[in-house]
Write a protein that holds these residues in place. Structure first.
Motif, PDB file in Angstrom:
ATOM      1  N   GLY A  93       0.346  -1.430   0.030  1.00 31.64           N
ATOM      2  CA  GLY A  93      -0.484  -0.147  -0.221  1.00 31.64           C
ATOM      3  C   GLY A  93       0.834   1.277   0.084  1.00 31.64           C
ATOM      4  N   GLU A  94       1.938   1.259   0.461  1.00 38.88           N
ATOM      5  CA  GLU A  94       2.768   2.432   0.692  1.00 38.88           C
ATOM      6  C   GLU A  94       3.352   2.543  -0.414  1.00 38.88           C
ATOM      7  N   LEU A  95       3.738   1.487  -1.545  1.00 43.32           N
ATOM      8  CA  LEU A  95       4.608   1.760  -2.017  1.00 43.32           C
ATOM      9  C   LEU A  95       3.294   1.367  -3.236  1.00 43.32           C
ATOM     10  N   ALA A  96       2.575   2.292  -3.144  1.00 47.76           N
ATOM     11  CA  ALA A  96       1.081   2.794  -4.776  1.00 47.76           C
ATOM     12  C   ALA A  96       1.221   1.086  -5.818  1.00 47.76           C
ATOM     13  N   VAL A  97       1.021  -0.042  -4.771  1.00 51.63           N
ATOM     14  CA  VAL A  97       1.233  -1.567  -6.194  1.00 51.63           C
ATOM     15  C   VAL A  97      -0.178  -0.761  -6.884  1.00 51.63           C
ATOM     16  N   PRO A  98      -0.209  -1.169  -8.222  1.00 49.93           N
ATOM     17  CA  PRO A  98      -1.258  -1.197  -9.085  1.00 49.93           C
ATOM     18  C   PRO A  98      -2.021  -2.601  -8.758  1.00 49.93           C
ATOM     19  N   ARG A  99      -3.468  -2.420  -8.959  1.00 49.40           N
ATOM     20  CA  ARG A  99      -3.956  -3.403  -8.726  1.00 49.40           C
ATOM     21  C   ARG A  99      -3.582  -4.459  -9.312  1.00 49.40           C
ATOM     22  N   ALA A 100      -3.476  -3.422 -10.891  1.00 47.77           N
ATOM     23  CA  ALA A 100      -2.900  -5.138 -12.236  1.00 47.77           C
ATOM     24  C   ALA A 100      -1.727  -5.842 -11.758  1.00 47.77           C
ATOM     25  N   VAL A 101      -0.756  -5.414 -10.833  1.00 44.22           N
ATOM     26  CA  VAL A 101       0.219  -6.241 -10.034  1.00 44.22           C
ATOM     27  C   VAL A 101       0.416  -7.046  -8.766  1.00 44.22           C
ATOM     28  N   LYS A 102      -0.542  -6.377  -8.042  1.00 46.23           N
ATOM     29  CA  LYS A 102      -1.173  -7.480  -6.785  1.00 46.23           C
ATOM     30  C   LYS A 102      -1.918  -8.197  -7.306  1.00 46.23           C
ATOM     31  N   ASP A 103      -2.996  -8.099  -8.315  1.00 48.05           N
ATOM     32  CA  ASP A 103      -3.669  -9.208  -9.220  1.00 48.05           C
ATOM     33  C   ASP A 103      -2.922 -10.936  -9.748  1.00 48.05           C
ATOM     34  N   HIS A 104      -1.138  -9.904 -10.082  1.00 48.70           N
ATOM     35  CA  HIS A 104      -0.074 -10.969 -10.834  1.00 48.70           C
ATOM     36  C   HIS A 104       0.054 -11.300  -9.202  1.00 48.70           C
ATOM     37  N   MET A 105       0.399 -10.441  -8.223  1.00 52.80           N
ATOM     38  CA  MET A 105       1.204 -11.435  -6.919  1.00 52.80           C
ATOM     39  C   MET A 105       0.376 -12.400  -6.585  1.00 52.80           C
ATOM     40  N   GLY A 106      -0.552 -11.897  -6.387  1.00 51.31           N
ATOM     41  CA  GLY A 106      -1.697 -12.684  -5.726  1.00 51.31           C
ATOM     42  C   GLY A 106      -2.388 -14.224  -6.590  1.00 51.31           C
ATOM     43  N   SER A 107      -1.524 -14.317  -7.539  1.00 48.67           N
ATOM     44  CA  SER A 107      -2.649 -15.422  -8.462  1.00 48.67           C
ATOM     45  C   SER A 107      -1.545 -15.775  -9.196  1.00 48.67           C
ATOM     46  N   THR A 108      -0.153 -16.233  -7.946  1.00 48.06           N
ATOM     47  CA  THR A 108       1.167 -16.684  -8.198  1.00 48.06           C
ATOM     48  C   THR A 108       0.868 -18.078  -7.420  1.00 48.06           C
ATOM     49  N   ARG A 109       1.024 -19.008  -8.764  1.00 47.69           N
ATOM     50  CA  ARG A 109       1.053 -20.228  -7.884  1.00 47.69           C
ATOM     51  C   ARG A 109       2.504 -20.977  -7.835  1.00 47.69           C
ATOM     52  N   ALA A 110       2.926 -21.850  -7.129  1.00 47.87           N
ATOM     53  CA  ALA A 110       4.446 -22.336  -6.935  1.00 47.87           C
ATOM     54  C   ALA A 110       4.329 -23.100  -7.881  1.00 47.87           C
ATOM     55  N   LEU A 111       4.117 -23.200  -8.824  1.00 49.82           N
ATOM     56  CA  LEU A 111       4.261 -23.760 -10.378  1.00 49.82           C
ATOM     57  C   LEU A 111       5.037 -23.106 -11.066  1.00 49.82           C
ATOM     58  N   ASP A 112       4.547 -21.627 -10.837  1.00 49.45           N
ATOM     59  CA  ASP A 112       4.817 -20.646 -12.041  1.00 49.45           C
ATOM     60  C   ASP A 112       6.293 -20.366 -11.878  1.00 49.45           C
ATOM     61  N   GLY A 113       6.848 -20.985 -10.704  1.00 52.03           N
ATOM     62  CA  GLY A 113       8.156 -20.031 -10.341  1.00 52.03           C
ATOM     63  C   GLY A 113       8.466 -18.806 -10.329  1.00 52.03           C
ATOM     64  N   THR A 114       9.496 -18.043 -10.490  1.00 54.05           N
ATOM     65  CA  THR A 114       9.814 -16.537 -10.371  1.00 54.05           C
ATOM     66  C   THR A 114       9.371 -15.945 -11.135  1.00 54.05           C
ATOM     67  N   GLN A 115       8.495 -14.770 -10.545  1.00 50.16           N
ATOM     68  CA  GLN A 115       7.655 -13.772 -11.466  1.00 50.16           C
ATOM     69  C   GLN A 115       8.424 -12.524 -10.682  1.00 50.16           C
ATOM     70  N   THR A 116       7.906 -11.082 -12.037  1.00 54.75           N
ATOM     71  CA  THR A 116       8.821 -10.034 -11.708  1.00 54.75           C
ATOM     72  C   THR A 116       7.620  -9.446 -12.274  1.00 54.75           C
ATOM     73  N   ASP A 117       7.410  -8.292 -11.799  1.00 53.20           N
ATOM     74  CA  ASP A 117       6.352  -6.837 -12.337  1.00 53.20           C
ATOM     75  C   ASP A 117       7.037  -5.155 -12.198  1.00 53.20           C
ATOM     76  N   GLU A 118       7.281  -4.324 -12.542  1.00 47.96           N
ATOM     77  CA  GLU A 118       7.329  -3.438 -12.454  1.00 47.96           C
ATOM     78  C   GLU A 118       6.190  -1.803 -12.526  1.00 47.96           C
ATOM     79  N   TRP A 119       6.467  -1.041 -11.508  1.00 48.30           N
ATOM     80  CA  TRP A 119       5.450  -0.228 -11.525  1.00 48.30           C
ATOM     81  C   TRP A 119       6.692   1.384 -10.698  1.00 48.30           C
ATOM     82  N   ASP A 120       5.872   2.168 -11.879  1.00 51.28           N
ATOM     83  CA  ASP A 120       6.271   3.661 -11.121  1.00 51.28           C
ATOM     84  C   ASP A 120       8.059   3.719 -10.635  1.00 51.28           C
ATOM     85  N   GLY A 121       8.973   2.355 -11.417  1.00 46.46           N
ATOM     86  CA  GLY A 121      10.568   2.567 -11.541  1.00 46.46           C
ATOM     87  C   GLY A 121      11.015   1.739 -10.186  1.00 46.46           C
TER      88      GLY A 121
END
Length: 117
Positions: free
Chosen positions: A69-97
């Motif tokens: 919340g403090e880092l103002a993570v966008p909803r799309a990035v939070k959704d990406h984080m929240g839908s990660t499964r163990a089988l997906d391996g390491t995930q990455t995303d970017e926002w605002d630097g």
């Protein structure tokens, strides 16, 4: 004239001494009262074993949500984080630097590193 110059210089020195030079990651960690998670002169924030079933890390799920919340993570990035499964391996995303890299496993929880350019 000399008095005015002294006052201006004094005000400038006070401003420079009192300004907060913390990075966004440092400010987020401080606002959420999490310690020991900042490295690389304030440009890396590491959250380990968040919500792990055994041997959870020192950062709770509430702290994790606070940091996002403090880092103002966008909803799309939070959704990406929240839908990660163990089988997906390491995930990455970017926002605002900021760039996040994370893994998730039901037993080990969330491990995430956020870096600021």
């Amino acid at each position: 004239m000399a008095v005015a110059a002294i006052v201006v210089i004094g005000a400038l020195v006070a401003f420079l001494a009192l300004r907060d030079t913390s990075t966004r990651l440092e400010k987020a960690a401080k606002a959420c009262s999490v310690s020991g998670v900042i490295d690389d002169e304030g440009h890396t924030l590491s959250l380990r074993r968040v919500a792990a079933k055994e041997d959870p890390g020192r950062v709770s799920l509430v702290d994790y949500e606070c940091v996002l919340g403090e880092l103002a993570v966008p909803r799309a990035v939070k959704d990406h984080m929240g839908s990660t499964r163990a089988l997906d391996g390491t995930q990455t995303d970017e926002w605002d630097g900021l760039k996040a890299r994370w893994t998730y496993h039901p037993d080990d929880g969330i491990s995430m590193t956020i870096t600021e350019n």
